[in-house]
Design a protein around this motif. Sequence first.
Motif, PDB file in Angstrom:
ATOM      1  N   ILE A  62     -17.563 -18.655 -13.605  1.00  0.00           N
ATOM      2  CA  ILE A  62     -17.423 -17.450 -14.443  1.00  0.00           C
ATOM      3  C   ILE A  62     -18.560 -17.369 -15.463  1.00  0.00           C
ATOM      4  N   ARG A  63     -18.883 -18.483 -16.112  1.00  0.00           N
ATOM      5  CA  ARG A  63     -19.941 -18.466 -17.145  1.00  0.00           C
ATOM      6  C   ARG A  63     -21.325 -18.219 -16.519  1.00  0.00           C
ATOM      7  N   VAL A  64     -21.548 -18.749 -15.323  1.00  0.00           N
ATOM      8  CA  VAL A  64     -22.821 -18.488 -14.634  1.00  0.00           C
ATOM      9  C   VAL A  64     -22.903 -17.006 -14.259  1.00  0.00           C
ATOM     10  N   LEU A  65     -21.828 -16.454 -13.757  1.00  0.00           N
ATOM     11  CA  LEU A  65     -21.815 -15.022 -13.419  1.00  0.00           C
ATOM     12  C   LEU A  65     -22.118 -14.180 -14.654  1.00  0.00           C
ATOM     13  N   GLU A  66     -21.504 -14.532 -15.783  1.00  0.00           N
ATOM     14  CA  GLU A  66     -21.750 -13.785 -17.027  1.00  0.00           C
ATOM     15  C   GLU A  66     -23.227 -13.849 -17.408  1.00  0.00           C
ATOM     16  N   ALA A  67     -23.829 -15.022 -17.242  1.00  0.00           N
ATOM     17  CA  ALA A  67     -25.250 -15.177 -17.576  1.00  0.00           C
ATOM     18  C   ALA A  67     -26.135 -14.326 -16.667  1.00  0.00           C
ATOM     19  N   LYS A  68     -25.631 -14.012 -15.482  1.00  0.00           N
ATOM     20  CA  LYS A  68     -26.382 -13.185 -14.532  1.00  0.00           C
ATOM     21  C   LYS A  68     -26.006 -11.701 -14.630  1.00  0.00           C
ATOM     22  N   GLY A  69     -25.251 -11.357 -15.662  1.00  0.00           N
ATOM     23  CA  GLY A  69     -24.946  -9.946 -15.904  1.00  0.00           C
ATOM     24  C   GLY A  69     -23.665  -9.444 -15.276  1.00  0.00           C
ATOM     25  N   VAL A  70     -22.833 -10.355 -14.765  1.00  0.00           N
ATOM     26  CA  VAL A  70     -21.559  -9.959 -14.149  1.00  0.00           C
ATOM     27  C   VAL A  70     -20.420 -10.330 -15.099  1.00  0.00           C
ATOM     28  N   ARG A  71     -19.839  -9.312 -15.744  1.00  0.00           N
ATOM     29  CA  ARG A  71     -18.692  -9.543 -16.623  1.00  0.00           C
ATOM     30  C   ARG A  71     -17.413  -9.260 -15.855  1.00  0.00           C
ATOM     31  N   LEU A  72     -16.442 -10.157 -15.987  1.00  0.00           N
ATOM     32  CA  LEU A  72     -15.188 -10.012 -15.251  1.00  0.00           C
ATOM     33  C   LEU A  72     -14.554  -8.644 -15.496  1.00  0.00           C
ATOM     34  N   ALA A  73     -14.534  -8.203 -16.750  1.00  0.00           N
ATOM     35  CA  ALA A  73     -13.867  -6.937 -17.083  1.00  0.00           C
ATOM     36  C   ALA A  73     -14.504  -5.744 -16.385  1.00  0.00           C
ATOM     37  N   ASP A  74     -15.783  -5.856 -16.053  1.00  0.00           N
ATOM     38  CA  ASP A  74     -16.491  -4.735 -15.412  1.00  0.00           C
ATOM     39  C   ASP A  74     -16.294  -4.721 -13.901  1.00  0.00           C
TER      40      ASP A  74
END
Length: 316
Positions: free
Chosen positions: A74-86
């Motif tokens: 999840i944190r790697v995805l966020e760093a790549k611009g993928v937010r769970l809420a979106d």
Amino acid sequence: MTRYAFTFPGQGSQAVGMGKDLAAAYPEARAVFQEVDEALGQRLSAIMFEGPDDILRLTENAQPALMAVSLAIIRVLEAKGVRLADHAAFVAGHSLGEYSALAAAGTFTIADTARLLKTRGQAMQKAVPVGHGAMAALLGLDMATTHEVAAEAAQGEVCDVANDNAPGQVVVSGTVAAIERAVELAKAKGAKRALLLPVSAPFHCSLMQPAADAMAQALAEVTMNAPVVPLVANVLATPITDPAEIRQRLVEQVTGVVRWTETVTWLTGPGGVTHLAELGTGKVLTGLAKRINAEAVGTSVTTPADIDAFVAALLA
């Protein structure tokens, strides 16, 4: 229209080496593993990366370890611009994976989730003396027949339906003698296979009530936020967002049925989900999703290559 649910694996998916490639590739993953280690006061990451397997498989280690890998992703995805809420309409997790789902959706901090799962693992192990409980997989029976088998096998002892994993794949849990009777009864009633599982305790049955009590106390002391997207709860197979209800359902989940078939059926039916992304170790949930709904698209996101492909698909 593509609509995602993010799902999170449960116990049994752990394996020595889990998370090691993520730690090597991403500082965000290393930070999660360090945060979990510090929260628990142990080098859990060393056990995850190097073993030994028998120590990793201990419930109190396997549960936070599986969560740590899921949250690292999840944190790697966020760093790549993928937010769970979106990108996710819902989250869901199999048993302990429900805690991973809630941490991913912001209900718990990573440190609190690690401590809760450590407590949960220890409490589940302590609830029943080793050798007094068992679990068995009954393959090829429908739910009605499985409930009949459980009721007949009990004979005054405990034999509960624990996991409805997929059509024809149900797990029962209880005292050793009752579960052994269930295996024989299931075969007599036409099960393709019925086999005892290599578990250390009888999870998701009434014998786990002491662990449920321990979790009620632990959850009462933790700050809980509403998840950024609804959680489809194991014991309901419908979405919830209220922290007080989430707390109640997490307590019920310790002794209750993991209604995974119904969860995926709800997600891909009323929930309108077309794609199920399994974030964490292994591909168990991806395989179950196909058995539950052949039209659902399942994606397992485990390795750095999986993450790159998943990000490309989401941001295309």
